[in-house]
Scaffold this active site. Sequence first.
Site, PDB file in Angstrom:
ATOM      1  N   CYS A 189      10.230  20.116 -27.547  1.00 25.13           N
ATOM      2  CA  CYS A 189       9.071  19.199 -27.007  1.00 25.13           C
ATOM      3  C   CYS A 189       8.788  19.248 -25.207  1.00 25.13           C
ATOM      4  O   CYS A 189       8.864  20.169 -24.558  1.00 25.13           O
ATOM      5  CB  CYS A 189       8.788  18.056 -27.721  1.00 25.13           C
ATOM      6  SG  CYS A 189       6.992  17.402 -27.381  1.00 25.13           S
TER       7      CYS A 189
ATOM      8  N   HIS B 199       8.900  18.749 -33.265  1.00 19.49           N
ATOM      9  CA  HIS B 199      10.044  17.591 -33.061  1.00 19.49           C
ATOM     10  C   HIS B 199      10.912  17.812 -34.583  1.00 19.49           C
ATOM     11  O   HIS B 199      10.473  17.216 -35.357  1.00 19.49           O
ATOM     12  CB  HIS B 199       9.446  16.346 -32.924  1.00 19.49           C
ATOM     13  CG  HIS B 199       8.999  15.829 -31.542  1.00 19.49           C
ATOM     14  ND1 HIS B 199      10.009  15.569 -30.819  1.00 19.49           N
ATOM     15  CD2 HIS B 199       7.826  15.918 -30.987  1.00 19.49           C
ATOM     16  CE1 HIS B 199       9.558  15.077 -29.470  1.00 19.49           C
ATOM     17  NE2 HIS B 199       7.982  15.404 -29.761  1.00 19.49           N
TER      18      HIS B 199
ATOM     19  N   GLU C  26      13.701  16.934 -35.057  1.00 19.24           N
ATOM     20  CA  GLU C  26      14.622  15.704 -35.443  1.00 19.24           C
ATOM     21  C   GLU C  26      13.886  14.931 -36.255  1.00 19.24           C
ATOM     22  O   GLU C  26      14.267  14.001 -36.834  1.00 19.24           O
ATOM     23  CB  GLU C  26      15.122  15.282 -34.041  1.00 19.24           C
ATOM     24  CG  GLU C  26      14.086  14.249 -33.207  1.00 19.24           C
ATOM     25  CD  GLU C  26      12.897  15.060 -32.508  1.00 19.24           C
ATOM     26  OE1 GLU C  26      12.765  16.353 -32.643  1.00 19.24           O
ATOM     27  OE2 GLU C  26      12.107  14.416 -31.796  1.00 19.24           O
TER      28      GLU C  26
END
Length: 222
Positions: free
Chosen positions: A85, A189, A191
Amino acid sequence: MAYTDSLHDAGLLPLILPVLPPESAAVALNGASGLVLTGGEDLDPSRYRQRAISALGDVHEGRDLFELELVHAARQLGLPVLAICRGIQLLNVALGGTLVQDIPSQWPHAIAHDGAPARDDRSHEIRADTGSRLAVALGAERLRVNSFHHQALDALADGLVATAHAPDGIIEGVEWRDEDWWVLGVQWHPEELSRTDAPWDRALFAAFADQCSRRQRASVVT
Ligand code: MN
């Protein structure tokens, strides 16, 4: 914690760096086997020779300066880099590229890239180029990703190749052109998605971990 959990799930020991003076970047990476650049504030457009438009978000000067230097240090050390990001944006700027400061005001025909209700909402599709390092790492060429960004990559830095795009043309993934430096950048994202049923985001962290462990083995040998 989504970052550190995803990295730990992949077998890595994540260590978080505070914002430090840029001259400490190289020594901060001493002993590291890889670098993850995380999400966050907008970059100050002066880093890519532009004036701020009114839709620019918050900036963090100290973080910009330190992280830009971390990219140069990782390049010199040959450390694998996973840029997420803000991280993909910072990577591009560190290497000489520019950003779209605000997608809704500068790319009015873009799809929605921000404002989904949940962090793990796979709100748009991306396509990764066949055979790209990114597609190989993800194990897929078409997938859905989450999206929480109002900025995007504009002019690409020399040496970076865009290997994934959203349906509106927004760059969603980049990699380093040559084999001498393992660098993947993603605009979404992963994660927040690494513990979902779909395997792509876990696979991305696993590919990064694999590069880190090669690096560790190499450093033990030499
Ligand atoms: Mn997006």
